[in-house]
Design a protein around this motif. Structure first.
Motif, PDB file in Angstrom:
ATOM      1  N   VAL A   1       0.842  -1.190   0.000  1.00  0.00           N
ATOM      2  CA  VAL A   1       0.000   0.000   0.000  1.00  0.00           C
ATOM      3  C   VAL A   1       0.879   1.242   0.000  1.00  0.00           C
ATOM      4  O   VAL A   1       1.809   1.363   0.799  1.00  0.00           O
ATOM      5  N   ALA A   2       0.572   2.161  -0.905  1.00  0.00           N
ATOM      6  CA  ALA A   2       1.270   3.446  -0.956  1.00  0.00           C
ATOM      7  C   ALA A   2       0.745   4.351   0.156  1.00  0.00           C
ATOM      8  O   ALA A   2      -0.338   4.124   0.706  1.00  0.00           O
ATOM      9  N   THR A   3       1.507   5.386   0.452  1.00  0.00           N
ATOM     10  CA  THR A   3       1.014   6.406   1.383  1.00  0.00           C
ATOM     11  C   THR A   3      -0.140   7.145   0.710  1.00  0.00           C
ATOM     12  O   THR A   3      -0.283   7.096  -0.520  1.00  0.00           O
ATOM     13  N   PRO A   4      -0.951   7.864   1.463  1.00  0.00           N
ATOM     14  CA  PRO A   4      -2.020   8.661   0.834  1.00  0.00           C
ATOM     15  C   PRO A   4      -1.481   9.670  -0.181  1.00  0.00           C
ATOM     16  O   PRO A   4      -2.185  10.061  -1.105  1.00  0.00           O
ATOM     17  N   GLU A   5      -0.210  10.053  -0.039  1.00  0.00           N
ATOM     18  CA  GLU A   5       0.415  10.970  -0.995  1.00  0.00           C
ATOM     19  C   GLU A   5       0.923  10.246  -2.240  1.00  0.00           C
ATOM     20  O   GLU A   5       1.426  10.881  -3.163  1.00  0.00           O
ATOM     21  N   GLY A   6       0.824   8.901  -2.256  1.00  0.00           N
ATOM     22  CA  GLY A   6       1.216   8.125  -3.427  1.00  0.00           C
ATOM     23  C   GLY A   6       2.647   7.632  -3.428  1.00  0.00           C
ATOM     24  O   GLY A   6       3.133   7.152  -4.446  1.00  0.00           O
ATOM     25  N   ALA A   7       3.345   7.703  -2.296  1.00  0.00           N
ATOM     26  CA  ALA A   7       4.733   7.213  -2.222  1.00  0.00           C
ATOM     27  C   ALA A   7       4.740   5.716  -1.909  1.00  0.00           C
ATOM     28  O   ALA A   7       3.974   5.234  -1.074  1.00  0.00           O
ATOM     29  N   TRP A   8       5.625   4.993  -2.595  1.00  0.00           N
ATOM     30  CA  TRP A   8       5.808   3.560  -2.373  1.00  0.00           C
ATOM     31  C   TRP A   8       7.058   3.344  -1.537  1.00  0.00           C
ATOM     32  O   TRP A   8       7.964   4.182  -1.548  1.00  0.00           O
ATOM     33  N   PRO A   9       7.182   2.226  -0.837  1.00  0.00           N
ATOM     34  CA  PRO A   9       8.336   2.012   0.049  1.00  0.00           C
ATOM     35  C   PRO A   9       9.696   2.133  -0.638  1.00  0.00           C
ATOM     36  O   PRO A   9      10.673   2.537  -0.010  1.00  0.00           O
ATOM     37  N   TRP A  10       9.802   1.784  -1.909  1.00  0.00           N
ATOM     38  CA  TRP A  10      11.088   1.785  -2.613  1.00  0.00           C
ATOM     39  C   TRP A  10      11.437   3.136  -3.227  1.00  0.00           C
ATOM     40  O   TRP A  10      12.515   3.288  -3.787  1.00  0.00           O
ATOM     41  N   GLN A  11      10.559   4.095  -3.141  1.00  0.00           N
ATOM     42  CA  GLN A  11      10.820   5.387  -3.773  1.00  0.00           C
ATOM     43  C   GLN A  11      11.612   6.300  -2.839  1.00  0.00           C
ATOM     44  O   GLN A  11      11.416   6.283  -1.619  1.00  0.00           O
ATOM     45  N   PRO A  12      12.500   7.103  -3.439  1.00  0.00           N
ATOM     46  CA  PRO A  12      13.326   7.986  -2.609  1.00  0.00           C
ATOM     47  C   PRO A  12      12.527   9.022  -1.828  1.00  0.00           C
ATOM     48  O   PRO A  12      12.972   9.471  -0.774  1.00  0.00           O
ATOM     49  N   ASP A  13      11.339   9.394  -2.305  1.00  0.00           N
ATOM     50  CA  ASP A  13      10.541  10.386  -1.587  1.00  0.00           C
ATOM     51  C   ASP A  13       9.595   9.756  -0.554  1.00  0.00           C
ATOM     52  O   ASP A  13       8.780  10.444   0.052  1.00  0.00           O
ATOM     53  N   ALA A  14       9.736   8.447  -0.324  1.00  0.00           N
ATOM     54  CA  ALA A  14       8.917   7.776   0.691  1.00  0.00           C
ATOM     55  C   ALA A  14       9.311   8.302   2.076  1.00  0.00           C
ATOM     56  O   ALA A  14      10.463   8.697   2.294  1.00  0.00           O
ATOM     57  N   PRO A  15       8.378   8.312   3.004  1.00  0.00           N
ATOM     58  CA  PRO A  15       8.704   8.756   4.364  1.00  0.00           C
ATOM     59  C   PRO A  15       9.842   7.922   4.957  1.00  0.00           C
ATOM     60  O   PRO A  15       9.981   6.730   4.661  1.00  0.00           O
ATOM     61  N   VAL A  16      10.625   8.546   5.802  1.00  0.00           N
ATOM     62  CA  VAL A  16      11.732   7.863   6.472  1.00  0.00           C
ATOM     63  C   VAL A  16      11.177   6.662   7.248  1.00  0.00           C
ATOM     64  O   VAL A  16      10.189   6.775   7.960  1.00  0.00           O
ATOM     65  N   GLY A  17      11.785   5.506   7.049  1.00  0.00           N
ATOM     66  CA  GLY A  17      11.384   4.285   7.733  1.00  0.00           C
ATOM     67  C   GLY A  17      10.250   3.516   7.064  1.00  0.00           C
ATOM     68  O   GLY A  17       9.921   2.408   7.492  1.00  0.00           O
ATOM     69  N   PHE A  18       9.654   4.081   6.007  1.00  0.00           N
ATOM     70  CA  PHE A  18       8.519   3.415   5.347  1.00  0.00           C
ATOM     71  C   PHE A  18       8.933   2.064   4.770  1.00  0.00           C
ATOM     72  O   PHE A  18       8.198   1.084   4.873  1.00  0.00           O
ATOM     73  N   ALA A  19      10.115   1.978   4.193  1.00  0.00           N
ATOM     74  CA  ALA A  19      10.596   0.710   3.617  1.00  0.00           C
ATOM     75  C   ALA A  19      10.843  -0.333   4.707  1.00  0.00           C
ATOM     76  O   ALA A  19      10.703  -1.530   4.464  1.00  0.00           O
ATOM     77  N   ASP A  20      11.191   0.108   5.915  1.00  0.00           N
ATOM     78  CA  ASP A  20      11.359  -0.838   7.023  1.00  0.00           C
ATOM     79  C   ASP A  20      10.002  -1.288   7.570  1.00  0.00           C
ATOM     80  O   ASP A  20       9.848  -2.413   8.011  1.00  0.00           O
ATOM     81  N   TRP A  21       9.030  -0.388   7.557  1.00  0.00           N
ATOM     82  CA  TRP A  21       7.697  -0.678   8.077  1.00  0.00           C
ATOM     83  C   TRP A  21       6.914  -1.562   7.118  1.00  0.00           C
ATOM     84  O   TRP A  21       6.066  -2.334   7.539  1.00  0.00           O
ATOM     85  N   GLN A  22       7.186  -1.436   5.798  1.00  0.00           N
ATOM     86  CA  GLN A  22       6.482  -2.230   4.798  1.00  0.00           C
ATOM     87  C   GLN A  22       7.524  -2.809   3.827  1.00  0.00           C
ATOM     88  O   GLN A  22       7.620  -2.388   2.680  1.00  0.00           O
ATOM     89  N   PRO A  23       8.327  -3.777   4.300  1.00  0.00           N
ATOM     90  CA  PRO A  23       9.362  -4.346   3.440  1.00  0.00           C
ATOM     91  C   PRO A  23       8.749  -5.087   2.258  1.00  0.00           C
ATOM     92  O   PRO A  23       7.637  -5.617   2.345  1.00  0.00           O
ATOM     93  N   VAL A  24       9.467  -5.131   1.148  1.00  0.00           N
ATOM     94  CA  VAL A  24       9.029  -5.852  -0.044  1.00  0.00           C
ATOM     95  C   VAL A  24       9.601  -7.266   0.056  1.00  0.00           C
ATOM     96  O   VAL A  24      10.820  -7.439   0.155  1.00  0.00           O
ATOM     97  N   LEU A  25       8.748  -8.277   0.018  1.00  0.00           N
ATOM     98  CA  LEU A  25       9.138  -9.659   0.300  1.00  0.00           C
ATOM     99  C   LEU A  25       9.585 -10.437  -0.934  1.00  0.00           C
ATOM    100  O   LEU A  25       9.210 -11.588  -1.134  1.00  0.00           O
ATOM    101  N   THR A  26      10.434  -9.819  -1.739  1.00  0.00           N
ATOM    102  CA  THR A  26      11.041 -10.511  -2.881  1.00  0.00           C
ATOM    103  C   THR A  26      12.422 -10.980  -2.457  1.00  0.00           C
ATOM    104  O   THR A  26      12.886 -10.685  -1.352  1.00  0.00           O
ATOM    105  N   HIS A  27      13.126 -11.688  -3.355  1.00  0.00           N
ATOM    106  CA  HIS A  27      14.505 -12.100  -3.056  1.00  0.00           C
ATOM    107  C   HIS A  27      15.381 -10.889  -2.794  1.00  0.00           C
ATOM    108  O   HIS A  27      16.170 -10.883  -1.852  1.00  0.00           O
ATOM    109  N   SER A  28      15.241  -9.858  -3.619  1.00  0.00           N
ATOM    110  CA  SER A  28      16.108  -8.685  -3.530  1.00  0.00           C
ATOM    111  C   SER A  28      15.645  -7.638  -2.530  1.00  0.00           C
ATOM    112  O   SER A  28      16.413  -6.770  -2.139  1.00  0.00           O
TER     113      SER A  28
END
Length: 168
Positions: free
Chosen positions: A128-155
């Motif tokens: 799920v993106a933020t209401p502003e449309g940022a995804w966890p892997w994007q540089p403009d995502a909120p700090v810590g968003f990628a840790d809070w919603q990790p992507v469960l692929t190999h990489s």
């Protein structure tokens, strides 16, 4: 505290019963200092041949709503292709589907392995993106968003599409 064999067997029967009665069981895991809360389905593959699903890091109750909507819609025949943005799960917060690497199954689908001991089920992550449309892997995502919603692929990055090219 590790569950006993009897506890594991009771949980297995509960998962099977829920799957038989409701089409799937829903398992919620509370967040703690080691990770975000998450919710996943068990039985959707067994009953409807649709991938099991996991949602990580959503506020209380929202993960349940998303898993329920996913299974209900998939049961009715809708298919959710990896890399495809779905705009109508939540008002104002897009969702995208990604395949889950099997290496993440023990951590994020642990009790599902009681129903599928060989791990022989497909699984997807609903991101799920933020209401502003940022995804966890994007540089403009909120700090810590990628840790809070990790992507469960190999990489740990989207693998079913290329961000910014054929996906968000």
């Amino acid at each position: 505290m590790r569950p006993t064999e009897a506890d594991a067997e009771d949980l297995r029967w509960w998962l099977l019963d829920q799957s038989d009665r409701h089409g799937y069981a829903m398992v919620e895991v509370a967040g703690d200092e080691h990770g975000a809360p998450y919710v996943f389905s068990v039985g959707a593959w067994r009953r409807f041949r649709v991938p099991e699903a996991v949602v990580i890091g959503l506020p209380d109750g929202m993960g349940r709503m998303l898993i329920d909507a996913y299974v209900r819609r998939a049961r009715a025949g809708e298919r959710f292709m990896p890399g495809r943005v779905v705009d109508d799960f939540f008002d104002g917060a897009p969702v995208i589907v990604e395949r889950v690497a099997r290496g993440h199954y023990p951590e994020f689908f642990g009790s599902a392995l009681l129903v599928y001991p060989a791990g022989d089920f497909p699984a997807v992550q609903l991101i799920v993106a933020t209401p502003e449309g940022a995804w966890p892997w994007q540089p403009d995502a909120p700090v810590g968003f990628a840790d809070w919603q990790p992507v469960l692929t190999h990489s740990g990055d989207p693998e079913s599409w290329t961000p910014g090219v054929d996906g968000p």
